[in-house]
Design a protein around this motif. Structure first.
Motif, mmCIF file in Angstrom:
data_model
loop_
_atom_site.group_PDB
_atom_site.id
_atom_site.type_symbol
_atom_site.label_atom_id
_atom_site.label_comp_id
_atom_site.label_asym_id
_atom_site.label_seq_id
_atom_site.Cartn_x
_atom_site.Cartn_y
_atom_site.Cartn_z
ATOM 1 N N ARG A 37 40.976 46.090 46.451
ATOM 2 C CA ARG A 37 40.729 45.452 45.169
ATOM 3 C C ARG A 37 39.208 45.335 45.020
ATOM 4 O O ARG A 37 38.540 44.794 45.891
ATOM 5 C CB ARG A 37 41.355 44.062 45.137
ATOM 6 C CG ARG A 37 41.108 43.347 43.826
ATOM 7 C CD ARG A 37 41.688 41.958 43.809
ATOM 8 N NE ARG A 37 43.122 42.019 44.113
ATOM 9 C CZ ARG A 37 43.750 41.114 44.857
ATOM 10 N NH1 ARG A 37 43.096 40.105 45.373
ATOM 11 N NH2 ARG A 37 45.047 41.228 45.086
ATOM 12 N N CYS A 38 38.680 45.859 43.929
ATOM 13 C CA CYS A 38 37.236 45.839 43.708
ATOM 14 C C CYS A 38 36.916 44.940 42.516
ATOM 15 O O CYS A 38 37.682 44.846 41.564
ATOM 16 C CB CYS A 38 36.717 47.245 43.446
ATOM 17 S SG CYS A 38 36.924 48.345 44.850
ATOM 18 N N ARG A 39 35.774 44.288 42.592
ATOM 19 C CA ARG A 39 35.310 43.430 41.498
ATOM 20 C C ARG A 39 34.053 44.046 40.896
ATOM 21 O O ARG A 39 33.196 44.565 41.601
ATOM 22 C CB ARG A 39 34.995 42.041 42.016
ATOM 23 C CG ARG A 39 36.216 41.318 42.509
ATOM 24 C CD ARG A 39 35.871 39.948 42.966
ATOM 25 N NE ARG A 39 37.064 39.331 43.542
ATOM 26 C CZ ARG A 39 37.115 38.118 43.978
ATOM 27 N NH1 ARG A 39 36.037 37.352 43.946
ATOM 28 N NH2 ARG A 39 38.225 37.646 44.491
ATOM 29 N N TYR A 40 33.955 43.948 39.575
ATOM 30 C CA TYR A 40 32.831 44.507 38.840
ATOM 31 C C TYR A 40 32.179 43.413 38.005
ATOM 32 O O TYR A 40 32.846 42.476 37.568
ATOM 33 C CB TYR A 40 33.312 45.634 37.919
ATOM 34 C CG TYR A 40 33.946 46.780 38.683
ATOM 35 C CD1 TYR A 40 33.177 47.847 39.114
ATOM 36 C CD2 TYR A 40 35.304 46.783 38.971
ATOM 37 C CE1 TYR A 40 33.747 48.897 39.820
ATOM 38 C CE2 TYR A 40 35.889 47.823 39.676
ATOM 39 C CZ TYR A 40 35.102 48.877 40.096
ATOM 40 O OH TYR A 40 35.663 49.898 40.792
ATOM 41 N N ASN A 41 30.887 43.541 37.754
ATOM 42 C CA ASN A 41 30.223 42.564 36.898
ATOM 43 C C ASN A 41 30.385 42.973 35.430
ATOM 44 O O ASN A 41 31.056 43.957 35.111
ATOM 45 C CB ASN A 41 28.748 42.400 37.285
ATOM 46 C CG ASN A 41 27.930 43.647 37.048
ATOM 47 O OD1 ASN A 41 28.387 44.608 36.446
ATOM 48 N ND2 ASN A 41 26.702 43.626 37.542
ATOM 49 N N TYR A 42 29.775 42.223 34.535
ATOM 50 C CA TYR A 42 29.929 42.477 33.104
ATOM 51 C C TYR A 42 29.351 43.817 32.661
ATOM 52 O O TYR A 42 29.720 44.346 31.619
ATOM 53 C CB TYR A 42 29.305 41.335 32.287
ATOM 54 C CG TYR A 42 27.800 41.257 32.396
ATOM 55 C CD1 TYR A 42 26.991 41.845 31.428
ATOM 56 C CD2 TYR A 42 27.189 40.603 33.448
ATOM 57 C CE1 TYR A 42 25.611 41.783 31.516
ATOM 58 C CE2 TYR A 42 25.815 40.531 33.551
ATOM 59 C CZ TYR A 42 25.039 41.126 32.587
ATOM 60 O OH TYR A 42 23.678 41.067 32.670
ATOM 61 N N LYS A 43 28.455 44.402 33.455
ATOM 62 C CA LYS A 43 27.879 45.709 33.135
ATOM 63 C C LYS A 43 28.747 46.861 33.647
ATOM 64 O O LYS A 43 28.461 48.008 33.374
ATOM 65 C CB LYS A 43 26.495 45.847 33.766
ATOM 66 C CG LYS A 43 25.460 44.901 33.227
ATOM 67 C CD LYS A 43 24.154 45.142 33.941
ATOM 68 C CE LYS A 43 23.095 44.150 33.535
ATOM 69 N NZ LYS A 43 21.858 44.358 34.292
ATOM 70 N N GLY A 44 29.782 46.537 34.408
ATOM 71 C CA GLY A 44 30.626 47.564 34.976
ATOM 72 C C GLY A 44 30.152 48.066 36.335
ATOM 73 O O GLY A 44 30.649 49.048 36.851
#
Length: 53
Positions: A37-44
């Motif tokens: 499971r990967c998490r990304y910030n608002y910029k992708g």
């Protein structure tokens, strides 16, 4: 003598590369089995990846 040393260094390099390739293949296999499971910030942009329990 120099040729022999160069040959030994070359063989050690090839052996270590093949071991690294095997380790990477094992790591990829474990990732496919467990899932990630990967998490990304608002910029992708990728922030963090972790195994799914």
């Amino acid at each position: 003598m120099k040729k022999m040393i160069a040959l030994i260094v070359l063989l050690l390099t090839v052996a270590s590369c093949s071991e690294l390739a095997e380790l990477e293949a094992g790591h990829q296999q474990r990732m496919r089995e467990r899932g990630m499971r990967c998490r990304y910030n608002y910029k992708g942009e990728l922030q963090h990846c972790g195994y799914i329990n």
